[in-house]
Structures are given as structure tokens and as C-alpha cells.
Design a protein around this motif. Structure first.
Motif, mmCIF file in Angstrom:
data_model
loop_
_atom_site.group_PDB
_atom_site.id
_atom_site.type_symbol
_atom_site.label_atom_id
_atom_site.label_comp_id
_atom_site.label_asym_id
_atom_site.label_seq_id
_atom_site.Cartn_x
_atom_site.Cartn_y
_atom_site.Cartn_z
ATOM 1 N N TRP A 173 1.036 -1.043 -0.356
ATOM 2 C CA TRP A 173 -0.108 -0.065 0.050
ATOM 3 C C TRP A 173 0.655 0.888 -0.317
ATOM 4 C CZ3 TRP A 173 -0.338 3.991 2.898
ATOM 5 C CH2 TRP A 173 -1.589 5.272 3.247
ATOM 6 N N ILE A 174 1.898 0.997 1.252
ATOM 7 C CA ILE A 174 2.511 2.639 1.113
ATOM 8 C C ILE A 174 3.478 3.035 -0.712
ATOM 9 C CG2 ILE A 174 4.611 1.708 1.535
ATOM 10 C CD1 ILE A 174 3.420 4.774 3.057
ATOM 11 N N TYR A 175 3.972 1.697 -0.512
ATOM 12 C CA TYR A 175 4.767 1.551 -2.576
ATOM 13 C C TYR A 175 4.173 2.650 -3.033
ATOM 14 C CZ TYR A 175 9.118 -0.975 -1.567
ATOM 15 O OH TYR A 175 10.444 -0.924 -1.572
ATOM 16 N N PHE A 176 2.908 1.766 -3.710
ATOM 17 C CA PHE A 176 1.493 2.307 -4.398
ATOM 18 C C PHE A 176 0.954 3.342 -4.391
ATOM 19 C CE2 PHE A 176 1.002 -1.880 -6.161
ATOM 20 C CZ PHE A 176 0.795 -1.743 -7.293
ATOM 21 N N THR A 177 0.737 4.204 -2.767
ATOM 22 C CA THR A 177 0.642 5.783 -2.496
ATOM 23 C C THR A 177 1.533 6.875 -2.826
ATOM 24 O OG1 THR A 177 -0.575 4.478 -0.675
ATOM 25 C CG2 THR A 177 0.166 6.797 -0.332
ATOM 26 N N MET A 178 3.253 6.013 -1.939
ATOM 27 C CA MET A 178 4.132 6.929 -2.902
ATOM 28 C C MET A 178 4.198 7.577 -4.171
ATOM 29 S SD MET A 178 4.843 7.803 0.540
ATOM 30 C CE MET A 178 3.109 8.215 0.940
ATOM 31 N N ALA A 179 4.220 6.059 -4.914
ATOM 32 C CA ALA A 179 4.513 6.562 -6.003
ATOM 33 C C ALA A 179 3.304 7.699 -6.634
ATOM 34 C CB ALA A 179 4.298 5.183 -6.408
ATOM 35 N N GLY A 180 2.150 6.517 -6.820
ATOM 36 C CA GLY A 180 0.712 7.716 -7.092
ATOM 37 C C GLY A 180 0.808 9.191 -6.563
ATOM 38 N N LEU A 181 1.237 9.860 -5.425
ATOM 39 C CA LEU A 181 1.095 10.424 -5.026
ATOM 40 C C LEU A 181 2.201 10.860 -5.912
ATOM 41 C CD1 LEU A 181 0.266 13.041 -3.174
ATOM 42 C CD2 LEU A 181 2.929 12.318 -1.791
ATOM 43 N N VAL A 182 3.242 10.943 -6.373
ATOM 44 C CA VAL A 182 4.358 11.514 -7.346
ATOM 45 C C VAL A 182 3.888 11.921 -8.187
ATOM 46 C CG1 VAL A 182 6.680 10.944 -7.803
ATOM 47 C CG2 VAL A 182 6.464 11.252 -5.637
ATOM 48 N N ALA A 183 3.251 10.618 -8.991
ATOM 49 C CA ALA A 183 2.968 10.461 -10.472
ATOM 50 C C ALA A 183 1.914 11.923 -10.829
ATOM 51 C CB ALA A 183 2.519 8.920 -10.951
ATOM 52 N N LEU A 184 0.625 11.681 -9.670
ATOM 53 C CA LEU A 184 -0.134 12.389 -9.680
ATOM 54 C C LEU A 184 0.201 14.214 -10.060
ATOM 55 C CD1 LEU A 184 -3.062 13.534 -9.604
ATOM 56 C CD2 LEU A 184 -3.165 13.242 -6.575
ATOM 57 N N ILE A 185 0.877 14.263 -9.045
ATOM 58 C CA ILE A 185 1.299 15.562 -8.581
ATOM 59 C C ILE A 185 2.739 15.824 -9.647
ATOM 60 C CG2 ILE A 185 3.310 16.558 -7.158
ATOM 61 C CD1 ILE A 185 2.839 15.616 -5.549
ATOM 62 N N VAL A 186 3.251 15.611 -10.666
ATOM 63 C CA VAL A 186 4.305 15.880 -11.487
ATOM 64 C C VAL A 186 2.951 15.628 -12.573
ATOM 65 C CG1 VAL A 186 5.902 14.897 -13.096
ATOM 66 C CG2 VAL A 186 5.654 14.596 -10.199
ATOM 67 N N THR A 187 1.805 14.731 -13.043
ATOM 68 C CA THR A 187 1.198 14.717 -14.005
ATOM 69 C C THR A 187 0.458 15.972 -14.252
ATOM 70 O OG1 THR A 187 0.956 12.035 -14.080
ATOM 71 C CG2 THR A 187 -0.498 13.581 -15.670
ATOM 72 N N ILE A 188 -0.038 16.757 -13.226
ATOM 73 C CA ILE A 188 -1.108 17.733 -13.615
ATOM 74 C C ILE A 188 -0.812 18.472 -14.828
ATOM 75 C CG2 ILE A 188 -1.455 19.705 -12.276
ATOM 76 C CD1 ILE A 188 -2.252 18.060 -9.177
ATOM 77 N N PRO A 189 0.583 19.666 -14.435
ATOM 78 C CA PRO A 189 0.813 20.190 -15.839
ATOM 79 C C PRO A 189 0.671 19.612 -17.148
ATOM 80 C CG PRO A 189 3.052 19.690 -14.509
ATOM 81 C CD PRO A 189 1.537 18.889 -13.216
ATOM 82 N N ILE A 190 1.114 18.298 -17.283
ATOM 83 C CA ILE A 190 0.662 16.984 -18.199
ATOM 84 C C ILE A 190 -0.460 17.229 -18.885
ATOM 85 C CG2 ILE A 190 1.013 15.385 -19.239
ATOM 86 C CD1 ILE A 190 3.797 17.038 -19.233
ATOM 87 N N LEU A 191 -1.456 17.135 -17.793
ATOM 88 C CA LEU A 191 -2.597 17.605 -17.747
ATOM 89 C C LEU A 191 -3.313 18.125 -18.450
ATOM 90 C CD1 LEU A 191 -5.529 15.481 -18.034
ATOM 91 C CD2 LEU A 191 -5.424 16.416 -15.359
ATOM 92 N N CYS A 192 -2.840 19.292 -17.636
ATOM 93 C CA CYS A 192 -3.406 20.632 -18.069
ATOM 94 C C CYS A 192 -2.838 20.858 -19.634
ATOM 95 C CB CYS A 192 -3.013 21.870 -17.023
ATOM 96 S SG CYS A 192 -3.909 21.489 -15.315
ATOM 97 N N LEU A 193 -1.751 20.967 -19.852
ATOM 98 C CA LEU A 193 -1.267 20.935 -21.244
ATOM 99 C C LEU A 193 -2.303 19.653 -22.359
ATOM 100 C CD1 LEU A 193 0.864 22.038 -23.097
ATOM 101 C CD2 LEU A 193 2.214 20.382 -22.828
ATOM 102 N N GLN A 194 -2.543 19.374 -22.376
ATOM 103 C CA GLN A 194 -3.425 18.447 -23.352
ATOM 104 C C GLN A 194 -4.662 18.777 -23.050
ATOM 105 O OE1 GLN A 194 -2.216 16.139 -25.040
ATOM 106 N NE2 GLN A 194 -0.028 16.375 -24.561
ATOM 107 N N ILE A 195 -5.468 19.814 -22.304
ATOM 108 C CA ILE A 195 -6.455 20.368 -21.925
ATOM 109 C C ILE A 195 -6.092 21.590 -22.968
ATOM 110 C CG2 ILE A 195 -8.669 21.455 -20.949
ATOM 111 C CD1 ILE A 195 -7.734 19.540 -18.739
ATOM 112 N N TRP A 196 -5.281 22.330 -22.466
ATOM 113 C CA TRP A 196 -5.297 23.439 -23.352
ATOM 114 C C TRP A 196 -4.866 22.646 -25.042
ATOM 115 C CZ3 TRP A 196 -0.855 25.105 -26.700
ATOM 116 C CH2 TRP A 196 -1.467 26.830 -26.909
ATOM 117 N N LEU A 197 -4.298 22.106 -25.420
ATOM 118 C CA LEU A 197 -3.866 21.641 -26.902
ATOM 119 C C LEU A 197 -5.543 21.118 -27.189
ATOM 120 C CD1 LEU A 197 -0.397 20.202 -26.645
ATOM 121 C CD2 LEU A 197 -1.023 21.263 -27.806
#
Length: 254
Positions: free
Chosen positions: A69-93
Motif C-alpha cells: 500500500w505504501i509503495y503504491f501510495t507514494m508512487a501514485g502521489l508523485v505521479a499525480l503531482i508531476v502529471t498535473i501540468p501534463i494534463l493541463c497542457l493536453q487540455i489546452w492543446l
């Protein structure tokens, strides 16, 4: 085929094309999320060490599932934070073709602002949790109980406190965006100010222990954030009025 049928077919093809493009952009976002998730998974020990380095107690696990659980939670938290600008950029495009050149430039500036405010909100929530909320709760024990903190409950509680602040810190950007769309105005935000304060105080009460001082400390920054949102909305609204006035003057001259 009649002209009406051709128009209907063209509309259906346009809708299909938009949906296909949206799917492709979501797929791109998902690929980045998976990639960042893998990176976070590799560096889980370092990430976990950052969060527990200054704790005065040891976190425990009660089952092998807690480790996963801690492995998936920590990895998921990092992925969520770093992916936010990518998601925003894709929506903008995705919406870019429907925007004017000025709107494209203005909306593109929202992407780094969203990411930065999200990080600031996370940092603010984490600071409150580590420096105020957690010490307050531990002080209530006063030697009455044997403390045993498990990994899953500790991090669930921490995320319960920090993530709402990360979302709430997006209020200025949301206010600016809705103002640019004409959904809200600065006058409307001032009009509903007391109701907004009430909602923010309730949110602060939910994420903090039942202590008046702590709830006040949390509520004040949220109220200031709302006032900043009014100012941001006012800036966008002024620009809209100025552009509208210039357009009307140009139309009158012609």
C-alpha cells in the motif's frame, strides 16, 4: 444525399474527430502518469524517508499488504503531482483551435500557475499537519495510552489534511478562468463573500482537530486566499471590459 443529411454527417464526423482527439490526449496523459508512477515506485524509499525523517515515533505495519500500500501510495502521489501540468497542457492543446491568439497566450499561462499553486497548497497543508495538527493530537495523549502508529493510517490521515489545501489553493486560478468565461464577476464574488467564508471555515473545521485556535489558524489563510481570488477576478474582468470597449470603438469608427 440531401444537403441536410450532408450537414448532419459532417457534424457527426466533427464530434467523432473531437472525441478521438480527446481520447488520444488522455492516453498521452495516462502514459506520462504510468512513467512517473514507475519512477516514484523506484524511489519509494527516498520519498518515504523524507516524510518520516523528522518523526519522533516509528511507523509500523500490521500486514504485508501495508507495505504494498505504501509503495503504491507514494508512487501514485508523485505521479499525480508531476502529471498535473501534463494534463493541463493536453487540455489546452485540445481547446486551442477554438481560441483566439490572445486567448491562447493568456490560457497557456494558467498551466504553470496551476502546478505552482498545487505545490504551495500541498506544502502549506503538510506544514500545518507536521507543525500544528500532529503535535496537538499527540499532546492529548499525556501518557494515557500506548501509542502505536501504522503506516496506512498515518499517511491516510496526512493526505486527508494536505490534499484539500492543494485543491483549495487553486481558487484564484478557478476564479480567473470563470471570470474570463463570463460565469462570475468580481461583484458577484464580493456579494457571496460571507457564504464563501462560511464554506471555507467549515472545510477548515473538517481537516483540523476540534480546537478553536487551530481552526482559526487554518481559516485565516483560506479567507485571504478568497480575497486574492477576488483581486485576480477583478484583473481579468478589467481586461475583458477594456477589450470590449476597444472593439466597440473600432466598430463605431468603421
Amino acid at each position: 444525399m440531401s444537403e441536410e443529411q450532408e450537414n448532419q454527417l459532417e457534424k457527426e464526423m466533427n464530434v467523432t474527430g473531437h472525441l478521438s482527439e480527446l481520447r488520444n490526449r488522455l492516453i498521452v496523459t495516462a502514459i506520462f502518469f504510468v512513467g512517473f508512477f514507475i519512477v516514484g515506485f523506484i524511489y519509494v524509499k527516498e520519498i518515504y524517508g523524507f516524510f518520516v525523517n523528522d518523526l519522533d515515533f516509528t511507523l509500523n505495519v500490521t500486514s504485508p499488504g501495508d507495505i504494498i500500500w505504501i509503495y503504491f501510495t507514494m508512487a501514485g502521489l508523485v505521479a499525480l503531482i508531476v502529471t498535473i501540468p501534463i494534463l493541463c497542457l493536453q487540455i489546452w492543446l485540445f481547446i486551442k483551435p477554438g481560441l483566439t491568439p490572445n486567448e491562447q497566450k493568456a490560457s497557456l499561462a494558467y498551466i504553470p500557475a496551476i502546478f505552482i499553486l498545487f505545490l504551495i497548497g500541498l506544502a502549506f497543508g503538510y506544514f500545518l499537519f507536521v507543525e500544528l495538527i500532529l503535535p496537538f493530537l499527540l499532546s492529548l495523549n499525556d501518557g494515557m495510552f500506548n501509542e502505536l502508529f501504522t503506516v496506512d493510517k498515518y499517511f491516510k490521515f496526512m493526505l486527508h489534511v494536505t490534499l484539500p489545501f492543494a485543491i483549495l489553493f487553486e481558487i484564484p486560478i478557478i476564479a480567473m478562468f470563470l471570470t474570463s468565461l463570463g460565469v462570475i464577476t468580481p461583484d458577484y464574488m464580493r456579494k457571496v463573500r460571507k457564504y464563501a467564508y462560511f464554506v471555507l471555515v467549515i472545510i477548515g473545521t473538517i481537516v483540523t482537530p476540534p480546537d478553536f485556535i487551530l481552526q482559526t489558524i487554518v481559516a485565516i489563510p483560506l479567507i485571504l486566499l478568497y480575497e486574492i481570488s477576488i483581486y485576480c477576478s477583478k484583473a481579468v474582468y478589467r481586461k475583458k471590459l477594456k477589450k470590449h470597449q476597444e472593439f466597440m470603438e473600432k466598430d463605431t469608427i468603421e
